[in-house]
Write an enzyme that holds these catalytic residues in place. Structure first.
Site, PDB file in Angstrom:
ATOM      1  CB  SER A  54       0.269   5.760   6.755  1.00 55.46           C
ATOM      2  OG  SER A  54      -0.870   6.293   6.075  1.00 55.46           O
ATOM      3  CG  ASP A 168       1.369   7.163   3.179  1.00 51.75           C
ATOM      4  OD1 ASP A 168       2.005   6.497   4.142  1.00 51.75           O
ATOM      5  OD2 ASP A 168       0.012   7.071   3.235  1.00 51.75           O
TER       6      ASP A 168
END
Length: 323
Positions: A54, A168
């Site tokens: 991320s 993510d």
């Protein structure tokens, strides 16, 4: 960030002890990675490989390209209104934000087109939405890899990567220790940004200065979106969409209910914290850095200077253990 703290010089690791970094997820808290990297550099600890999840992938890719100073300057100049302008809202389909402006930011700071061309070995961790598997991206387009890794479900639209739909990396691997070790280093330093966050959320409080700044920024953002949408065909000139009306309500003082970004990000953050606890117990890094960031909100990018400094101090307090 320029630091002038007195400290004792630290002997760099021997050549055979290659160092890898596992940079964790955490939205705005990820700016602490910049401080951590600064502390390691100041201590003479060379980073041989980076794996990021991320926001850790975004900062890791730019550091691997040797361009972190430019990113640092960008975030220093960012306020709440600037952050909102950086968000490209789309009509809700598979996410609220398209992410094209994030991709442009990465492209501005990474000259290399491919991961293989980066001066430092790098891997971005993402999640296969179809299978639920962790996907470690070690080759291919660096922009696409970072964009996939930061695609928070419900916030950013997913990324089509070959035959896969990726979101993510923090969903399955918030602190990618194994991915960093797989790049070859014998010594892995991990940065966990979410330690203590769940306990802190038990009594959430928004600082007054943040609430005012956020309200002002969201109000301006809502006005700009409203202006953009009134010119759509078959829509009265001064009408509002449900989305822009909601943005306007967020800018008011209706009470402490969180907005959709807070709900989605915090829910995922709680999940990531629990996963991190389990994974670090099973596969611990050689050095774990946990900057005290529980009081920092997931969208507090306007507090960049403070967040970077927290990361720097946390790393500086532990680098002696790597000597």
């Amino acid at each position: 960030m320029d630091h002038h703290h007195p400290h004792s010089p630290i002997t760099p690791l021997p050549a055979h002890r290659r160092v890898g970094l596992a940079l964790g997820s955490g939205s705005a808290r990820g700016l602490a990675h910049i401080g951590v990297l600064g502390a390691l550099e100041e201590a003479g600890i060379a980073v041989d490989a980076i794996a990021g999840s991320s926001i850790g992938a975004l900062i890791g890719a730019i550091h691997a390209a040797g361009r972190l100073d430019g990113l640092k300057a960008f975030f220093r100049s960012l306020d709440w209104l600037g952050m909102m302008r950086f968000v490209d809202v789309v009509l809700p389909k598979s996410g609220l934000i398209d992410g094209a402006r994030i991709s442009a930011l990465v492209r501005e700071h990474v000259a290399a087109r491919s991961i293989e061309a980066l001066p430092t070995p790098f891997a971005a961790v993402a999640t296969d939405l179809g299978s639920g598997e962790r996907v470690v991206l070690r080759s291919g387009d660096v922009i696409d890899a970072v964009r996939a890794s930061i695609s928070v479900p419900g916030i950013f639209t997913p990324v089509r990567y070959g035959s896969r739909i990726l979101v993510d990396g923090g969903v399955v691997d918030p602190v990618p220790v194994a991915a960093a070790r797989a790049l070859g280093p014998a010594f892995v330093i991990a940065v966990d940004l979410n330690h203590g966050v769940v306990a802190h959320r038990a009594a959430p409080r928004r600082p007054a200065h943040k609430t005012a700044a956020a309200s002002s920024a969201i109000a301006a953002w809502a006005r700009s979106i409203r202006q953009a949408t009134v010119d759509l065909p078959a829509r009265p000139r001064n009408s509002e969409t449900p989305a822009t009306a909601q943005l306007a309500r967020w800018s008011g003082a209706e009470g402490p209910l969180p907005n959709i970004f807070d709900v989605l990000l915090t829910s995922i953050n709680v999940m990531e914290t629990r996963i991190t606890e389990s994974q670090l117990a099973i596969d611990p890094p050689d050095l774990l850095i946990r900057p005290p960031l529980a009081h920092i909100g997931l969208l507090d990018f306007a507090r960049a200077e403070e967040i970077v400094e927290i990361g720097y101090e946390a790393a500086r307090g532990q680098v002696a253990a790597v000597r």
